[in-house]
Design a protein around this motif. Structure first.
Motif, mmCIF file in Angstrom:
data_model
loop_
_atom_site.group_PDB
_atom_site.id
_atom_site.type_symbol
_atom_site.label_atom_id
_atom_site.label_comp_id
_atom_site.label_asym_id
_atom_site.label_seq_id
_atom_site.Cartn_x
_atom_site.Cartn_y
_atom_site.Cartn_z
ATOM 1 N N GLY A 1 0.812 -1.213 0.000
ATOM 2 C CA GLY A 1 0.000 0.000 0.000
ATOM 3 C C GLY A 1 0.842 1.257 0.000
ATOM 4 N N SER A 2 1.920 1.247 0.773
ATOM 5 C CA SER A 2 2.794 2.424 0.834
ATOM 6 C C SER A 2 3.507 2.637 -0.493
ATOM 7 N N ALA A 3 3.920 1.543 -1.112
ATOM 8 C CA ALA A 3 4.592 1.658 -2.418
ATOM 9 C C ALA A 3 3.628 2.190 -3.469
ATOM 10 N N ALA A 4 2.383 1.725 -3.436
ATOM 11 C CA ALA A 4 1.392 2.204 -4.405
ATOM 12 C C ALA A 4 1.115 3.688 -4.193
ATOM 13 N N ALA A 5 1.009 4.110 -2.936
ATOM 14 C CA ALA A 5 0.775 5.529 -2.649
ATOM 15 C C ALA A 5 1.963 6.374 -3.108
ATOM 16 N N ALA A 6 3.176 5.891 -2.857
ATOM 17 C CA ALA A 6 4.370 6.626 -3.277
ATOM 18 C C ALA A 6 4.440 6.742 -4.802
ATOM 19 N N GLY B 1 1.869 6.665 -6.848
ATOM 20 C CA GLY B 1 0.809 7.586 -7.261
ATOM 21 C C GLY B 1 1.224 9.033 -7.083
ATOM 22 N N ILE B 2 1.811 9.347 -5.951
ATOM 23 C CA ILE B 2 2.261 10.713 -5.693
ATOM 24 C C ILE B 2 3.391 11.099 -6.642
ATOM 25 N N PRO C 1 -3.767 12.028 -4.592
ATOM 26 C CA PRO C 1 -3.517 10.588 -4.495
ATOM 27 C C PRO C 1 -3.248 10.132 -3.064
ATOM 28 N N ALA C 2 -2.617 10.994 -2.267
ATOM 29 C CA ALA C 2 -2.369 10.626 -0.871
ATOM 30 C C ALA C 2 -3.691 10.528 -0.114
ATOM 31 N N SER C 3 -4.576 11.484 -0.334
ATOM 32 C CA SER C 3 -5.881 11.467 0.329
ATOM 33 C C SER C 3 -6.726 10.295 -0.138
ATOM 34 N N PHE C 4 -6.692 10.020 -1.426
ATOM 35 C CA PHE C 4 -7.470 8.913 -1.975
ATOM 36 C C PHE C 4 -6.995 7.585 -1.383
ATOM 37 N N GLY C 5 -5.694 7.389 -1.330
ATOM 38 C CA GLY C 5 -5.153 6.160 -0.745
ATOM 39 C C GLY C 5 -5.462 6.051 0.735
ATOM 40 N N LEU C 6 -5.343 7.171 1.452
ATOM 41 C CA LEU C 6 -5.662 7.175 2.872
ATOM 42 C C LEU C 6 -7.133 6.846 3.107
ATOM 43 N N SER C 7 -7.998 7.306 2.204
ATOM 44 C CA SER C 7 -9.427 7.019 2.369
ATOM 45 C C SER C 7 -9.693 5.518 2.302
ATOM 46 N N TYR C 8 -8.973 4.799 1.455
ATOM 47 C CA TYR C 8 -9.159 3.346 1.379
ATOM 48 C C TYR C 8 -8.716 2.663 2.672
ATOM 49 N N VAL C 9 -7.631 3.146 3.252
ATOM 50 C CA VAL C 9 -7.169 2.577 4.517
ATOM 51 C C VAL C 9 -8.202 2.839 5.610
ATOM 52 N N LEU C 10 -8.699 4.063 5.679
ATOM 53 C CA LEU C 10 -9.682 4.417 6.707
ATOM 54 C C LEU C 10 -11.003 3.679 6.504
#
Length: 125
Positions: free
Chosen positions: A2-7, A9-10, A35-44
């Motif tokens: 997940g962190s790699a995908a977010a990185a 994307g950013i 992209p950071a907010s979108f990825g964080l929303s999936y985690v939340l």
């Protein structure tokens, strides 16, 4: 993963947004935050979904919609207050003067195609 995908994307948005410019603008920062907010929303959402059991899909979806509506309302009120139009916005809503409301929101020149696209996005997808 997940962190790699977010990185990635950013980094991808950064490559698209920051090429050929001499500095970073506010728009660039918004585009990088997306992209950071979108990825964080999936985690939340994943964490929040664990709190709903059985057939609570409607309650879960309703809570997501309510949260989004509340955030959108706060954004609208803050934006209108900053522009000095908050009193006029409230008066337009209170008196059902939706023509003036459209003008306040900068949507008085919007054609029918916009509303069809918005309805499709909001209802169908």
């Amino acid at each position: 993963q997940g962190s790699a995908a977010a990185a990635l994307g950013i980094a991808g948005v950064a490559l698209l947004e920051l090429t050929g410019q001499s500095g970073v603008s506010v728009g660039d920062l918004w585009c990088l935050a997306m992209p950071a907010s979108f990825g964080l929303s999936y985690v939340l959402v994943g964490d929040m979904a664990k709190g709903f059991s059985g057939n609570d899909e409607v309650a879960f979806t309703g809570s997501q919609c309510a949260g989004f509506a509340a955030g959108s309302l706060v954004w609208l009120l803050a934006e209108q207050a900053h522009a000095g139009h908050l009193g006029s916005l409230i008066a337009s809503v209170a008196t059902h003067n939706f023509g003036h409301l459209q003008t306040l929101l900068g949507m008085d020149g919007v054609d029918t195609g916009f509303w069809i696209a918005a309805a499709y996005t909001g209802v169908i997808t």
